[in-house]
Design a protein around this motif. Structure first.
Motif, PDB file in Angstrom:
ATOM      1  N   HIS A  59       0.798  -1.227   0.000  1.00 36.37           N
ATOM      2  CA  HIS A  59       0.000   0.000   0.000  1.00 36.37           C
ATOM      3  C   HIS A  59       0.831   1.278   0.000  1.00 36.37           C
ATOM      4  N   ASP A  60       1.960   1.275   0.684  1.00 37.41           N
ATOM      5  CA  ASP A  60       2.746   2.497   0.832  1.00 37.41           C
ATOM      6  C   ASP A  60       3.937   2.578  -0.112  1.00 37.41           C
ATOM      7  N   GLY A  61       4.399   1.461  -0.630  1.00 40.21           N
ATOM      8  CA  GLY A  61       5.531   1.476  -1.537  1.00 40.21           C
ATOM      9  C   GLY A  61       6.847   1.712  -0.832  1.00 40.21           C
ATOM     10  N   PRO A  62       7.923   1.876  -1.604  1.00 43.84           N
ATOM     11  CA  PRO A  62       9.257   2.025  -1.022  1.00 43.84           C
ATOM     12  C   PRO A  62       9.482   3.421  -0.434  1.00 43.84           C
ATOM     13  N   SER A  63      10.458   3.491   0.460  1.00 44.46           N
ATOM     14  CA  SER A  63      10.901   4.760   1.036  1.00 44.46           C
ATOM     15  C   SER A  63      12.417   4.678   1.169  1.00 44.46           C
ATOM     16  N   ALA A  64      13.017   5.698   1.751  1.00 41.97           N
ATOM     17  CA  ALA A  64      14.470   5.696   1.930  1.00 41.97           C
ATOM     18  C   ALA A  64      14.922   4.532   2.809  1.00 41.97           C
ATOM     19  N   ILE A  65      14.099   4.137   3.764  1.00 40.60           N
ATOM     20  CA  ILE A  65      14.451   3.040   4.672  1.00 40.60           C
ATOM     21  C   ILE A  65      13.847   1.721   4.189  1.00 40.60           C
ATOM     22  N   ARG A  66      12.624   1.753   3.746  1.00 40.19           N
ATOM     23  CA  ARG A  66      11.902   0.538   3.319  1.00 40.19           C
ATOM     24  C   ARG A  66      12.101   0.330   1.819  1.00 40.19           C
ATOM     25  N   ARG A  67      13.239  -0.303   1.478  1.00 44.87           N
ATOM     26  CA  ARG A  67      13.585  -0.468   0.067  1.00 44.87           C
ATOM     27  C   ARG A  67      13.458  -1.902  -0.439  1.00 44.87           C
ATOM     28  N   ILE A  68      13.283  -2.867   0.441  1.00 43.58           N
ATOM     29  CA  ILE A  68      13.168  -4.260   0.007  1.00 43.58           C
ATOM     30  C   ILE A  68      11.766  -4.483  -0.560  1.00 43.58           C
ATOM     31  N   GLU A  69      11.710  -5.118  -1.710  1.00 39.89           N
ATOM     32  CA  GLU A  69      10.428  -5.383  -2.360  1.00 39.89           C
ATOM     33  C   GLU A  69       9.610  -6.372  -1.531  1.00 39.89           C
ATOM     34  N   PRO A  70       8.320  -6.112  -1.349  1.00 37.15           N
ATOM     35  CA  PRO A  70       7.486  -7.073  -0.616  1.00 37.15           C
ATOM     36  C   PRO A  70       7.263  -8.334  -1.450  1.00 37.15           C
ATOM     37  N   PRO A  71       7.028  -9.476  -0.796  1.00 36.95           N
ATOM     38  CA  PRO A  71       6.859 -10.732  -1.529  1.00 36.95           C
ATOM     39  C   PRO A  71       5.611 -10.767  -2.415  1.00 36.95           C
ATOM     40  N   GLY A  72       4.567 -10.066  -2.013  1.00 36.02           N
ATOM     41  CA  GLY A  72       3.321 -10.113  -2.769  1.00 36.02           C
ATOM     42  C   GLY A  72       2.571 -11.407  -2.508  1.00 36.02           C
ATOM     43  N   PRO A  73       1.416 -11.564  -3.164  1.00 33.77           N
ATOM     44  CA  PRO A  73       0.614 -12.775  -2.965  1.00 33.77           C
ATOM     45  C   PRO A  73       1.407 -14.026  -3.338  1.00 33.77           C
ATOM     46  N   LEU A  74       1.453 -14.978  -2.431  1.00 34.30           N
ATOM     47  CA  LEU A  74       2.169 -16.249  -2.622  1.00 34.30           C
ATOM     48  C   LEU A  74       3.652 -16.071  -2.949  1.00 34.30           C
ATOM     49  N   GLY A  75       4.199 -14.902  -2.664  1.00 36.06           N
ATOM     50  CA  GLY A  75       5.604 -14.639  -2.956  1.00 36.06           C
ATOM     51  C   GLY A  75       5.878 -14.396  -4.429  1.00 36.06           C
ATOM     52  N   LEU A  76       4.843 -14.131  -5.221  1.00 41.38           N
ATOM     53  CA  LEU A  76       4.994 -14.025  -6.680  1.00 41.38           C
ATOM     54  C   LEU A  76       5.803 -12.818  -7.136  1.00 41.38           C
TER      55      LEU A  76
END
Length: 165
Positions: A119-136
């Motif tokens: 929902h919020d996307g990346p930031s200067a600190i939060r740069r790791i991509e989220p896994p998404g549904p089922l890690g896809l």
């Protein structure tokens, strides 16, 4: 911890360690062969460190410890149903993979201090991509690779867990 589990502590640690090593080899090998971009040791390590090299070392330590702890959970299931076997261990591994893919990975984006979320996307600190549904988000083969890794973990534990005949 029950007396049955304490009496088999050495076997749980041995086969749990080997099952963890096999599962980790399969999952990390899939990443190296570009079947998946997911590395759970890296993701776990980046919870405590933003240094990528240190994160991988910390993550492998946490992942190996987690594998041993899950070995005790599998052993408790074997003891509670009074039997173990390759197919029982594999079924537990598949259920474990389903929980990991459906519940844990989506939740990880909300808990991980360095991971962006859907929902919020990346930031200067939060740069790791989220896994998404089922890690896809980490590749279309990620769910299958994860399922296989957990199934192998359960198969090894179920096959070699010492149950009386």
């Amino acid at each position: 911890m029950s007396a049955a589990l304490l009496g088999k502590l050495d076997q749980i640690l041995l086969w749990g360690g080997l099952a963890t090593a096999a599962m980790t080899t399969l999952l990390e090998g899939a990443q190296q062969f570009r079947l998946s971009r997911m590395s759970l040791p890296f993701l776990f390590g980046t919870v405590v460190s933003d240094d990528r090299r240190k994160a991988l070392v910390y993550g492998f330590a946490a992942y190996a410890t987690g594998g041993l702890l899950f070995s005790f959970l599998y052993a408790a299931v074997f003891e509670s149903i009074g039997r173990a076997g390759w197919w029982i261990g594999t079924l537990i591994g598949v259920a474990h993979a389903a929980f990991l893919l459906i519940v844990f990975l989506p939740l990880l984006a909300r808990l991980h201090p360095r991971m962006a979320n859907e929902h919020d996307g990346p930031s200067a600190i939060r740069r790791i991509e989220p896994p998404g549904p089922l890690g896809l988000h980490y590749g279309r083969h990620t769910p299958l690779v994860t399922l296989l890794g957990q199934a192998v973990f359960g198969l090894i534990l179920g096959t070699f867990y010492p149950m009386p005949l």
